[in-house]
Design a protein around this motif. Structure first.
Motif, PDB file in Angstrom:
ATOM      1  N   ASN A   1       0.853  -1.173   0.000  1.00 60.20           N
ATOM      2  CA  ASN A   1       0.000   0.000   0.000  1.00 60.20           C
ATOM      3  C   ASN A   1       0.897   1.233   0.000  1.00 60.20           C
ATOM      4  O   ASN A   1       2.113   1.124   0.186  1.00 60.20           O
ATOM      5  N   TYR A   2       0.322   2.392  -0.156  1.00 61.19           N
ATOM      6  CA  TYR A   2       1.110   3.629  -0.058  1.00 61.19           C
ATOM      7  C   TYR A   2       0.222   4.769   0.422  1.00 61.19           C
ATOM      8  O   TYR A   2      -1.004   4.673   0.431  1.00 61.19           O
ATOM      9  N   HIS A   3       0.867   5.859   0.809  1.00 61.59           N
ATOM     10  CA  HIS A   3       0.199   7.085   1.231  1.00 61.59           C
ATOM     11  C   HIS A   3       0.952   8.219   0.545  1.00 61.59           C
ATOM     12  O   HIS A   3       2.152   8.360   0.724  1.00 61.59           O
ATOM     13  N   LEU A   4       0.257   9.012  -0.270  1.00 62.24           N
ATOM     14  CA  LEU A   4       0.856  10.055  -1.090  1.00 62.24           C
ATOM     15  C   LEU A   4       0.131  11.365  -0.821  1.00 62.24           C
ATOM     16  O   LEU A   4      -1.095  11.383  -0.722  1.00 62.24           O
ATOM     17  N   ALA A   5       0.889  12.474  -0.708  1.00 64.89           N
ATOM     18  CA  ALA A   5       0.226  13.733  -0.344  1.00 64.89           C
ATOM     19  C   ALA A   5       0.989  14.968  -0.807  1.00 64.89           C
ATOM     20  O   ALA A   5       2.187  14.916  -1.084  1.00 64.89           O
ATOM     21  N   ALA A   6       0.255  16.079  -0.851  1.00 65.28           N
ATOM     22  CA  ALA A   6       0.809  17.405  -1.106  1.00 65.28           C
ATOM     23  C   ALA A   6       0.116  18.381  -0.169  1.00 65.28           C
ATOM     24  O   ALA A   6      -1.072  18.231   0.125  1.00 65.28           O
ATOM     25  N   THR A   7       0.842  19.376   0.297  1.00 69.64           N
ATOM     26  CA  THR A   7       0.254  20.401   1.159  1.00 69.64           C
ATOM     27  C   THR A   7      -0.260  21.538   0.288  1.00 69.64           C
ATOM     28  O   THR A   7       0.499  22.124  -0.489  1.00 69.64           O
ATOM     29  N   LEU A   8      -1.559  21.838   0.386  1.00 69.36           N
ATOM     30  CA  LEU A   8      -2.175  22.898  -0.408  1.00 69.36           C
ATOM     31  C   LEU A   8      -2.085  24.231   0.324  1.00 69.36           C
ATOM     32  O   LEU A   8      -2.108  24.283   1.552  1.00 69.36           O
ATOM     33  N   GLU A   9      -2.011  25.313  -0.435  1.00 65.16           N
ATOM     34  CA  GLU A   9      -1.948  26.657   0.148  1.00 65.16           C
ATOM     35  C   GLU A   9      -3.335  27.186   0.506  1.00 65.16           C
ATOM     36  O   GLU A   9      -3.498  27.881   1.497  1.00 65.16           O
ATOM     37  N   ASP A  10      -4.317  26.877  -0.325  1.00 66.61           N
ATOM     38  CA  ASP A  10      -5.687  27.356  -0.115  1.00 66.61           C
ATOM     39  C   ASP A  10      -6.417  26.373   0.794  1.00 66.61           C
ATOM     40  O   ASP A  10      -6.818  25.290   0.367  1.00 66.61           O
ATOM     41  N   THR A  11      -6.601  26.749   2.043  1.00 62.91           N
ATOM     42  CA  THR A  11      -7.233  25.843   3.012  1.00 62.91           C
ATOM     43  C   THR A  11      -8.722  25.654   2.745  1.00 62.91           C
ATOM     44  O   THR A  11      -9.340  24.767   3.337  1.00 62.91           O
ATOM     45  N   ALA A  12      -9.300  26.452   1.849  1.00 61.10           N
ATOM     46  CA  ALA A  12     -10.712  26.310   1.496  1.00 61.10           C
ATOM     47  C   ALA A  12     -10.882  25.550   0.178  1.00 61.10           C
ATOM     48  O   ALA A  12     -11.989  25.491  -0.360  1.00 61.10           O
ATOM     49  N   ASN A  13      -9.817  24.963  -0.334  1.00 63.53           N
ATOM     50  CA  ASN A  13      -9.875  24.233  -1.603  1.00 63.53           C
ATOM     51  C   ASN A  13     -10.851  23.066  -1.477  1.00 63.53           C
ATOM     52  O   ASN A  13     -10.802  22.297  -0.529  1.00 63.53           O
ATOM     53  N   GLN A  14     -11.731  22.913  -2.473  1.00 64.54           N
ATOM     54  CA  GLN A  14     -12.747  21.864  -2.437  1.00 64.54           C
ATOM     55  C   GLN A  14     -12.150  20.461  -2.491  1.00 64.54           C
ATOM     56  O   GLN A  14     -12.760  19.504  -2.019  1.00 64.54           O
ATOM     57  N   ALA A  15     -10.956  20.336  -3.027  1.00 62.20           N
ATOM     58  CA  ALA A  15     -10.307  19.024  -3.110  1.00 62.20           C
ATOM     59  C   ALA A  15     -10.024  18.462  -1.720  1.00 62.20           C
ATOM     60  O   ALA A  15      -9.978  17.246  -1.537  1.00 62.20           O
ATOM     61  N   LEU A  16      -9.871  19.327  -0.737  1.00 62.61           N
ATOM     62  CA  LEU A  16      -9.591  18.868   0.627  1.00 62.61           C
ATOM     63  C   LEU A  16     -10.775  18.117   1.228  1.00 62.61           C
ATOM     64  O   LEU A  16     -10.598  17.293   2.122  1.00 62.61           O
TER      65      LEU A  16
END
Length: 153
Positions: A108-123
């Protein structure tokens, strides 16, 4: 002739008029600049999400070719499964990745990126996974709480 010379001299702008025009131009340019900064932030976040999706595809290709196992590091994907490993658009380095499993078996894996816009709908659509057990040779896993956009297979 004297009267016509005075008319020509009086036709210029006063200092007050020039200052008002400069102030209006300054206000308009600051509004445009603020809008551009917001657009840049959103475009960087869109690139991060796109990069994560590209890495997911490369990881799936790797898994198909390696008996359903995942690599311990993203660097194992290039250049066979992805041309170049993408990095964060602001130079923050590589995206977060941890191969998960028991012992040397990375299933298995866990992959991520930190977004700048904390209101981004992808979150609201990511998995927000808790840290798991990393397989031997992989980096320690991380918690995917917002503003981290994280995915698993």
């Amino acid at each position: 002739q004297r009267i016509s010379m005075q008319k020509v001299i009086n036709r210029g702008f006063t200092l007050i008029e020039l200052l008002v025009v400069i102030a209006i131009i300054g206000i308009l340019s600051s509004v445009v600049l603020a809008s551009l900064n917001t657009a840049r932030l959103k475009s960087r976040d869109a690139r991060r999400i796109s990069d994560i999706k590209q890495l997911q595809i490369a990881l799936a290709l790797y898994s198909d070719s390696n008996s359903s196992a995942y690599p311990t590091a993203l660097s194992a994907l290039a250049p066979t499964y992805i041309g170049v490993i993408p990095t964060d658009p602001v130079g923050a380095g590589a995206y977060k990745y941890s191969a998960l499993g028991t012992g040397a078996s990375c299933t298995n894996y866990h992959l991520a990126a930190t977004l700048e816009d904390t209101a981004n709908q992808a979150l609201s659509k990511d998995i927000d996974a808790a840290a798991g057990t990393a397989c031997t040779g992989a980096t320690a896993d991380f918690t995917g709480t917002d503003p981290i956009f994280d995915v698993k297979p």
